[in-house]
Design a protein around this motif. Structure first.
Motif, mmCIF file in Angstrom:
data_model
loop_
_atom_site.group_PDB
_atom_site.id
_atom_site.type_symbol
_atom_site.label_atom_id
_atom_site.label_comp_id
_atom_site.label_asym_id
_atom_site.label_seq_id
_atom_site.Cartn_x
_atom_site.Cartn_y
_atom_site.Cartn_z
ATOM 1 N N ALA A 23 11.082 57.491 1.624
ATOM 2 C CA ALA A 23 11.018 56.155 1.015
ATOM 3 C C ALA A 23 11.667 55.068 1.857
ATOM 4 N N THR A 24 12.582 55.436 2.731
ATOM 5 C CA THR A 24 13.298 54.435 3.525
ATOM 6 C C THR A 24 12.675 54.190 4.899
ATOM 7 N N ARG A 25 11.599 54.903 5.219
ATOM 8 C CA ARG A 25 11.013 54.776 6.569
ATOM 9 C C ARG A 25 10.371 53.420 6.766
ATOM 10 N N PRO A 26 10.678 52.748 7.862
ATOM 11 C CA PRO A 26 10.081 51.436 8.130
ATOM 12 C C PRO A 26 8.556 51.533 8.157
ATOM 13 N N GLY A 27 7.901 50.566 7.523
ATOM 14 C CA GLY A 27 6.451 50.512 7.505
ATOM 15 C C GLY A 27 5.806 51.275 6.367
ATOM 16 N N LEU A 28 6.590 52.082 5.633
ATOM 17 C CA LEU A 28 6.016 52.837 4.523
ATOM 18 C C LEU A 28 5.677 51.898 3.371
ATOM 19 N N HIS A 29 4.455 51.991 2.893
ATOM 20 C CA HIS A 29 4.036 51.271 1.689
ATOM 21 C C HIS A 29 4.433 52.097 0.465
ATOM 22 N N SER A 30 3.917 53.328 0.379
ATOM 23 C CA SER A 30 4.213 54.208 -0.745
ATOM 24 C C SER A 30 3.885 55.642 -0.354
ATOM 25 N N ALA A 31 4.419 56.556 -1.157
ATOM 26 C CA ALA A 31 4.163 57.975 -0.908
ATOM 27 C C ALA A 31 4.095 58.699 -2.240
ATOM 28 N N ALA A 32 3.152 59.627 -2.331
ATOM 29 C CA ALA A 32 2.983 60.430 -3.539
ATOM 30 C C ALA A 32 3.066 61.901 -3.174
ATOM 31 N N LEU A 33 3.681 62.659 -4.060
ATOM 32 C CA LEU A 33 3.751 64.106 -3.924
ATOM 33 C C LEU A 33 2.956 64.699 -5.081
ATOM 34 N N LEU A 34 2.017 65.589 -4.755
ATOM 35 C CA LEU A 34 1.031 66.075 -5.717
ATOM 36 C C LEU A 34 0.895 67.588 -5.605
ATOM 37 N N VAL A 35 0.495 68.224 -6.712
ATOM 38 C CA VAL A 35 0.328 69.673 -6.719
ATOM 39 C C VAL A 35 -0.977 70.038 -7.415
ATOM 40 N N ASP A 36 -1.708 70.971 -6.808
ATOM 41 C CA ASP A 36 -2.861 71.601 -7.443
ATOM 42 C C ASP A 36 -2.404 73.011 -7.827
ATOM 43 N N PRO A 37 -2.074 73.236 -9.116
ATOM 44 C CA PRO A 37 -1.584 74.559 -9.492
ATOM 45 C C PRO A 37 -2.665 75.630 -9.575
ATOM 46 N N ARG A 38 -3.924 75.238 -9.496
ATOM 47 C CA ARG A 38 -4.987 76.255 -9.478
ATOM 48 C C ARG A 38 -4.991 76.982 -8.132
ATOM 49 N N HIS A 39 -4.872 76.192 -7.055
ATOM 50 C CA HIS A 39 -4.887 76.772 -5.713
ATOM 51 C C HIS A 39 -3.488 76.837 -5.102
ATOM 52 N N TRP A 40 -2.486 76.392 -5.837
ATOM 53 C CA TRP A 40 -1.114 76.301 -5.362
ATOM 54 C C TRP A 40 -1.049 75.599 -4.016
ATOM 55 N N GLU A 41 -1.493 74.327 -4.067
ATOM 56 C CA GLU A 41 -1.479 73.460 -2.895
ATOM 57 C C GLU A 41 -0.565 72.285 -3.179
ATOM 58 N N LEU A 42 0.287 71.987 -2.221
ATOM 59 C CA LEU A 42 1.169 70.825 -2.266
ATOM 60 C C LEU A 42 0.572 69.770 -1.339
ATOM 61 N N LEU A 43 0.441 68.553 -1.832
ATOM 62 C CA LEU A 43 -0.174 67.478 -1.034
ATOM 63 C C LEU A 43 0.767 66.288 -0.971
ATOM 64 N N ARG A 44 0.932 65.770 0.247
ATOM 65 C CA ARG A 44 1.690 64.534 0.457
ATOM 66 C C ARG A 44 0.695 63.469 0.906
ATOM 67 N N PHE A 45 0.702 62.330 0.196
ATOM 68 C CA PHE A 45 -0.182 61.224 0.540
ATOM 69 C C PHE A 45 0.671 59.987 0.766
ATOM 70 N N THR A 46 0.549 59.385 1.970
ATOM 71 C CA THR A 46 1.341 58.200 2.296
ATOM 72 C C THR A 46 0.442 57.059 2.747
ATOM 73 N N LEU A 47 0.852 55.866 2.389
ATOM 74 C CA LEU A 47 0.212 54.640 2.864
ATOM 75 C C LEU A 47 1.212 53.908 3.755
ATOM 76 N N TRP A 48 0.690 53.302 4.824
ATOM 77 C CA TRP A 48 1.540 52.643 5.818
ATOM 78 C C TRP A 48 1.027 51.228 6.088
ATOM 79 N N GLN A 49 1.961 50.317 6.343
ATOM 80 C CA GLN A 49 1.590 48.935 6.618
ATOM 81 C C GLN A 49 0.725 48.843 7.871
#
Length: 195
Positions: free
Chosen positions: A138-164
């Motif tokens: 959250a403190t990284r310069p240029g970061l707009h936002s970041a989401a942490l997501l989980v698909d419990p069917r396939h047990w997948e962890l996903l990180r999605f970030t937006l940058w300026q």
């Protein structure tokens, strides 16, 4: 928070200005869509930022399941199906969200990184470590936002970030260009852990 993403892979010689023009003409249509937190209209171009393919890859964060359902079973998604065929729609439940220093800026880049939650790993411990990493991001310069997501069917962890501007290069990440960001309910997405 719910997330969804579909990736439409296009021919290697596809003229990506067709997608750019499509988003320029239609992107604003979801700028006030009920239940939508944000929709990032994303593309990957073959040979740019290491992409092996041309893709149109919209990514959504939904505040309500009703909004997501209204979109999927409504005319907007049907228009995409009519033009490109019915894509596989990946879906995750949100476990965390942060705003970065560039939250009020228009993001121009995005990154998507997925990893499996290995059999035998304690899912709660994996999520706890990932949430700590999300908080540090959250403190990284240029970061707009970041989401942490989980698909419990396939047990997948996903990180999605937006940058300026450009997304920092990181191993295992898909990098995307943001053509437009619809953000009708972005301020309503709760920050921090989502339970």
């Amino acid at each position: 928070m719910h997330a969804m993403n579909y990736r439409i892979t296009l021919p290697a010689d596809y003229d990506m200005t067709i997608i750019r023009d499509r988003v320029a003409a239609k992107g604003h249509l979801l700028d006030d869509f009920p239940g939508l937190g944000q929709k990032a209209y994303l593309i990957r171009e073959r040979g740019v930022h290491g992409s092996p393919v041309n893709q149109y890859t919209p990514f959504y964060l939904w505040n309500t399941a009703e909004g997501m359902n209204s979109f999927l079973w409504g005319p907007g998604f049907q228009g995409l199906v009519n033009d490109f065929g019915r894509p596989v729609v990946e879906h995750w439940t949100g476990v965390g969200f942060v705003r970065g220093p560039s939250f009020r800026a228009e993001p121009r880049a995005a990154a998507r990184r997925s990893e499996p939650v290995a059999p035998g790993e304690d899912p709660a411990a994996v999520i706890s470590r990932a949430l700590a990493e999300l908080t540090a991001t959250a403190t990284r310069p240029g970061l707009h936002s970041a989401a942490l997501l989980v698909d419990p069917r396939h047990w997948e962890l996903l990180r999605f970030t937006l940058w300026q501007d450009a997304a920092p290069e990181a191993a295992g990440e898909e990098r995307h260009e943001v053509l437009h960001l619809s953000r009708p309910g972005l301020d309503d997405i709760r920050t921090g852990r989502h339970w």
